[in-house]
Design a protein around this motif. Structure first.
Motif, PDB file in Angstrom:
ATOM      1  N   MET A  60       0.849  -1.184   0.000  1.00 50.87           N
ATOM      2  CA  MET A  60       0.000   0.000   0.000  1.00 50.87           C
ATOM      3  C   MET A  60       0.885   1.234   0.000  1.00 50.87           C
ATOM      4  O   MET A  60       1.971   1.220   0.578  1.00 50.87           O
ATOM      5  N   VAL A  61       0.402   2.235  -0.680  1.00 50.28           N
ATOM      6  CA  VAL A  61       1.096   3.516  -0.721  1.00 50.28           C
ATOM      7  C   VAL A  61       0.045   4.585  -0.456  1.00 50.28           C
ATOM      8  O   VAL A  61      -0.951   4.670  -1.175  1.00 50.28           O
ATOM      9  N   PHE A  62       0.267   5.355   0.586  1.00 51.87           N
ATOM     10  CA  PHE A  62      -0.612   6.469   0.916  1.00 51.87           C
ATOM     11  C   PHE A  62       0.156   7.744   0.586  1.00 51.87           C
ATOM     12  O   PHE A  62       1.030   8.146   1.343  1.00 51.87           O
ATOM     13  N   PHE A  63      -0.122   8.307  -0.580  1.00 51.14           N
ATOM     14  CA  PHE A  63       0.587   9.514  -1.010  1.00 51.14           C
ATOM     15  C   PHE A  63       0.220  10.685  -0.116  1.00 51.14           C
ATOM     16  O   PHE A  63      -0.888  10.772   0.403  1.00 51.14           O
ATOM     17  N   LEU A 132      -3.795  -7.768  -3.864  1.00 53.48           N
ATOM     18  CA  LEU A 132      -4.205  -6.378  -4.028  1.00 53.48           C
ATOM     19  C   LEU A 132      -3.070  -5.448  -3.594  1.00 53.48           C
ATOM     20  O   LEU A 132      -2.369  -5.728  -2.615  1.00 53.48           O
ATOM     21  N   ILE A 133      -2.911  -4.350  -4.346  1.00 55.50           N
ATOM     22  CA  ILE A 133      -2.015  -3.264  -3.960  1.00 55.50           C
ATOM     23  C   ILE A 133      -2.868  -1.996  -3.953  1.00 55.50           C
ATOM     24  O   ILE A 133      -3.641  -1.760  -4.878  1.00 55.50           O
ATOM     25  N   ILE A 134      -2.732  -1.211  -2.901  1.00 52.65           N
ATOM     26  CA  ILE A 134      -3.541  -0.004  -2.731  1.00 52.65           C
ATOM     27  C   ILE A 134      -2.675   1.237  -2.904  1.00 52.65           C
ATOM     28  O   ILE A 134      -1.599   1.332  -2.304  1.00 52.65           O
ATOM     29  N   PHE A 135      -3.154   2.148  -3.731  1.00 55.66           N
ATOM     30  CA  PHE A 135      -2.524   3.459  -3.908  1.00 55.66           C
ATOM     31  C   PHE A 135      -3.575   4.501  -3.540  1.00 55.66           C
ATOM     32  O   PHE A 135      -4.541   4.691  -4.266  1.00 55.66           O
ATOM     33  N   VAL A 168      -2.943  -9.973  -9.733  1.00 55.78           N
ATOM     34  CA  VAL A 168      -2.729  -8.769  -8.931  1.00 55.78           C
ATOM     35  C   VAL A 168      -3.694  -7.679  -9.389  1.00 55.78           C
ATOM     36  O   VAL A 168      -3.803  -7.378 -10.568  1.00 55.78           O
ATOM     37  N   LYS A 169      -4.396  -7.096  -8.433  1.00 60.53           N
ATOM     38  CA  LYS A 169      -5.334  -5.998  -8.696  1.00 60.53           C
ATOM     39  C   LYS A 169      -4.820  -4.745  -8.000  1.00 60.53           C
ATOM     40  O   LYS A 169      -4.125  -4.822  -6.989  1.00 60.53           O
ATOM     41  N   LEU A 170      -5.185  -3.599  -8.546  1.00 59.58           N
ATOM     42  CA  LEU A 170      -4.846  -2.323  -7.932  1.00 59.58           C
ATOM     43  C   LEU A 170      -6.122  -1.638  -7.474  1.00 59.58           C
ATOM     44  O   LEU A 170      -7.137  -1.682  -8.168  1.00 59.58           O
ATOM     45  N   PHE A 171      -6.061  -1.006  -6.305  1.00 63.90           N
ATOM     46  CA  PHE A 171      -7.139  -0.140  -5.833  1.00 63.90           C
ATOM     47  C   PHE A 171      -6.521   1.237  -5.696  1.00 63.90           C
ATOM     48  O   PHE A 171      -5.566   1.429  -4.944  1.00 63.90           O
ATOM     49  N   VAL A 172      -7.028   2.208  -6.457  1.00 66.61           N
ATOM     50  CA  VAL A 172      -6.446   3.540  -6.518  1.00 66.61           C
ATOM     51  C   VAL A 172      -7.508   4.571  -6.152  1.00 66.61           C
ATOM     52  O   VAL A 172      -8.642   4.490  -6.629  1.00 66.61           O
TER      53      VAL A 172
END
Length: 180
Positions: A60-63, A132-135, A168-172
Motif C-alpha cells: 500500500m502507498v498512501f501519497f 491487491l495493492i492499494i494506492f 494482482v489488482k490495484l485499488f487507486v
C-alpha cells in the motif's frame, strides 16, 4: 466526517470479493472530491484485508503532498518490493538473490527485473491467492504538471497498467484532476 463505522459494508465487501476473482478488470478507481472519505475507505480496506485475507494485500502507498521527495517512482517500487517480501516471507531468500543479481537503477529495470519477479515468486508460493495493492491519494503524488508527478503517472501507464500480472489488482483513489 466519515468514520470506518459509516463505511458501506457492501462497497468494501465488493472490492474485497472482486479482488479475489478472475477478472479482466485489474484496476479499481475511486475518484471523489476532497474530504469525501477516500483515505478512510482505503484504510478500512487495508484493515479488512489484513484481518480476513492475510497475505492477499501485497502493498500500500498512501501519497501525501507534504512528502513528495519520498514518493518518486524508484522509491515507490522499492517500497512495494519490500512490502511484498514482508507479506510473503517464504520468497525472501529468492528475492534477495534477484536483488543481488540485479543492479538496476532505472524505473523500467526495477519494475521488469525486480517487481515482476517478486510477483512471480509470490504466485509460485501462493498460486490460488489473488492479491491487491492499494494506492491512496494518487492526486498527491506531486504538484499537478510537475516532472515528479509526470514520472509517477508514466510509471502507472507504462508499467502497472500494461504489465500487471493476472493475479494482482490495484485499488487507486484520487481527486478528479485533469491529468488523472
Amino acid at each position: 466526517k466519515l468514520s470506518t463505522q459509516s463505511l458501506p459494508p457492501k462497497q468494501v465487501g465488493k472490492i474485497s470479493a472482486a479482488s479475489s476473482k478472475k477478472s479482466s478488470k485489474s484496476v479499481f478507481w475511486l475518484q471523489a472530491g476532497a474530504g469525501m472519505g477516500k483515505t478512510v475507505f482505503a484504510s478500512e480496506l487495508v484493515r479488512r484485508f489484513r484481518e480476513k485475507r492475510p497475505g492477499a494485500l501485497l502493498g500500500m502507498v498512501f501519497f501525501n503532498f507534504k512528502e513528495i521527495s519520498t514518493q518518486g517512482p524508484t522509491t515507490l517500487l522499492k517500497s512495494i518490493v519490500y512490502q511484498i517480501a514482508k507479506s510473503c516471507p517464504s520468497i525472501c531468500s529468492d528475492l534477495l538473490e534477484v536483488l543481488k543479481e540485479s543492479n538496476e537503477t532505472s524505473v523500467e529495470g526495477i519494475f521488469d527485473r525486480v517487481l515482476l519477479k517478486a510477483w512471480e515468486l509470490v504466485a509460485s508460493k501462493q498460486p490460488s491467492q489473488k492479491h491487491l495493492i492499494i494506492f491512496d491519494a494518487l492526486d498527491e503524488c506531486g504538484l499537478e504538471g510537475s516532472q515528479a508527478r509526470r514520472d509517477l503517472l508514466q510509471l502507472f501507464q507504462r508499467q502497472f497498467l500494461r504489465k500487471l500480472p493476472p493475479g494482482v489488482k490495484l485499488f487507486v483513489t484520487g481527486r478528479p484532476e485533469q491529468d488523472l
